[in-house]
Design an enzyme around this catalytic site. Structure first.
Site, PDB file in Angstrom:
ATOM      1  NE  ARG A   1     -10.282  -5.231   0.866  1.00 36.62           N
ATOM      2  CZ  ARG A   1      -9.548  -4.174   1.247  1.00 36.62           C
ATOM      3  NH1 ARG A   1     -10.115  -3.110   1.744  1.00 36.62           N
ATOM      4  NH2 ARG A   1      -8.231  -4.183   1.098  1.00 36.62           N
TER       5      ARG A   1
ATOM      6  CD  GLN B   1     -13.076  -1.892  -0.472  1.00 31.68           C
ATOM      7  OE1 GLN B   1     -12.281  -1.871   0.455  1.00 31.68           O
ATOM      8  NE2 GLN B   1     -14.318  -2.339  -0.328  1.00 31.68           N
TER       9      GLN B   1
ATOM     10  CG  ASP C   1     -13.553   6.300  -1.409  1.00 32.90           C
ATOM     11  OD1 ASP C   1     -13.532   6.255  -0.159  1.00 32.90           O
ATOM     12  OD2 ASP C   1     -12.510   6.202  -2.098  1.00 32.90           O
TER      13      ASP C   1
ATOM     14  CB  CYS D   1     -14.001   1.325  -0.147  1.00 29.99           C
ATOM     15  SG  CYS D   1     -13.500   3.055  -0.061  1.00 29.99           S
TER      16      CYS D   1
ATOM     17  CG  HIS E   1      -8.409  -0.001  -2.766  1.00 26.53           C
ATOM     18  ND1 HIS E   1      -7.653  -1.112  -2.411  1.00 26.53           N
ATOM     19  CD2 HIS E   1      -9.037   0.406  -1.629  1.00 26.53           C
ATOM     20  CE1 HIS E   1      -7.830  -1.342  -1.120  1.00 26.53           C
ATOM     21  NE2 HIS E   1      -8.650  -0.441  -0.627  1.00 26.53           N
TER      22      HIS E   1
ATOM     23  NE  ARG F   1      -3.866   0.658   1.913  1.00 29.18           N
ATOM     24  CZ  ARG F   1      -5.092   0.785   2.448  1.00 29.18           C
ATOM     25  NH1 ARG F   1      -5.290   1.578   3.479  1.00 29.18           N
ATOM     26  NH2 ARG F   1      -6.114   0.111   1.936  1.00 29.18           N
TER      27      ARG F   1
END
Ligand code: CP
Ligand code: NVA
Length: 303
Positions: free
Chosen positions: A290, A133, A222, A262, A130, A103
């Site tokens: 996830r 996700q 988001d 998310c 991402h 990340r």
């Protein structure tokens, strides 16, 4: 499957289907308390340049449940954070580990890491994308609706990493993606142009959230200020007025619309507390998934 998972664009429809089928199987085995230690003796390195709750915990627990272990490698404490070059770090870590999750800020850094690494590299979020996700989100839609094919998915808000990931997926999979972003906060233009040309069902960018949300099967949002953009927060709060997912906007969608995010969420900004806590919201199941989806990805890449 490629060696790595750096972008949704690396995946073809059969790869998506393999991941979803495997996630479904792994989720069932876990719920039934059955053994599924397919990565016994394997180690995942997790490089974090940004904060995380879900990604860190789900990868770490997922690796443990698969019989392996995960190492949390904050760049604050490794030589990467002191300027050791990616080429050296990637080659050396490949001698110790069986997989790496990263990340960080720049997508180019993750791609460079993967070029030098001889082991699978998984993108755990960059400023651009991402993918972990996105895979959990699609898996959640399949669980709730039985399919994603033909559905209308509306993305409202910032043209950020999540928006770009949705667009990449729409370039390969047959769902309709309607985005609504304020002027100046559009998704990545290369990603958008490529998807508009390729999308089997269609990708549309609107200014008016009502147009995106009308008759939608899924409404997704988001945060307005992503990690690394904190100094733009005040300006963004002004520019995103009118892009909040609230009950009034949601009334334009289908009655059984799924509300997705998310997380982490900012109640009162991109979404109201009423909507995120409301009967259409599936955000907690989405977060749980996830774990199952990343275990499926690790199994497919690292076994
Ligand atoms: N959605 C997500 O990636 O959450 P974290 O930042 O907590 O990992
Ligand atoms: N767009 C958000 C997603 C967090 C999971 C960010 O990059 O901060």
């Amino acid at each position: 499957m490629h060696k790595d998972l750096l972008s949704e664009y690396d995946l073809e429809k059969p790869d998506y289907e393999a991941i979803f089928a495997n996630a479904h199987r792994l989720k069932r085995l876990l719920k039934e308390g059955r053994e599924h230690a397919s990565l016994r003796g394997k180690t995942l390195g997790m490089i974090f340049d940004k904060s995380s709750t879900r990604t860190r915990i789900s990868f770490e627990v997922g690796m443990y449940q698969l019989g392996g272990i995960a190492l949390f490698l904050s760049t604050r404490d490794t030589q990467l954070g002191r300027g050791e070059i990616i080429a050296d770090s990637a080659r050396i870590m490949s001698r110790y580990l069986n997989g790496i999750m990263i990340r960080t800020f720049s997508q180019a850094s993750v791609e460079e890491f993967a070029r030098y690494a001889s082991i699978p590299v998984i993108n755990g979020l960059t400023d651009l994308l991402h993918p972990c996700q996105l895979l959990s989100d699609l898996f959640t839609i399949i669980e709730k609706r039985g399919r994603y094919e033909g559905l209308k998915i509306a993305y409202v808000g910032d043209g950020n990493n999540m928006a770009n990931s949705w667009i990449n997926a729409a370039a390969k999979l047959p769902f309709h993606l309607d985005l609504a972003c304020p002027d100046g906060y559009d998704p990545d233009s290369a990603i958008l142009c490529r998807a508009i040309a390729a999308a089997p069902a269609g990708v549309l960018l609107h200014r008016d959230p009502a147009e995106a949300v009308r008759d939608a099967d899924v409404v997704y949002t988001d945060v307005w200020t992503s990690m690394g953009q904190e100094q733009e927060r005040e300006e963004r709060l002004r520019r995103f007025q009118g892009y909040q997912v609230n009950q009034q906007l949601l009334n334009l969608a289908r009655k059984d619309v799924l509300v997705m995010h998310c997380l982490p969420a900012h109640r009162g900004e991109e979404i109201t507390a009423e909507v995120i806590e409301g009967p259409n919201s599936v955000v907690i199941d989405e977060a749980e998934n996830r774990l199952h989806v990343q275990k499926a990805v690790m199994e497919l890449l690292m076994k």
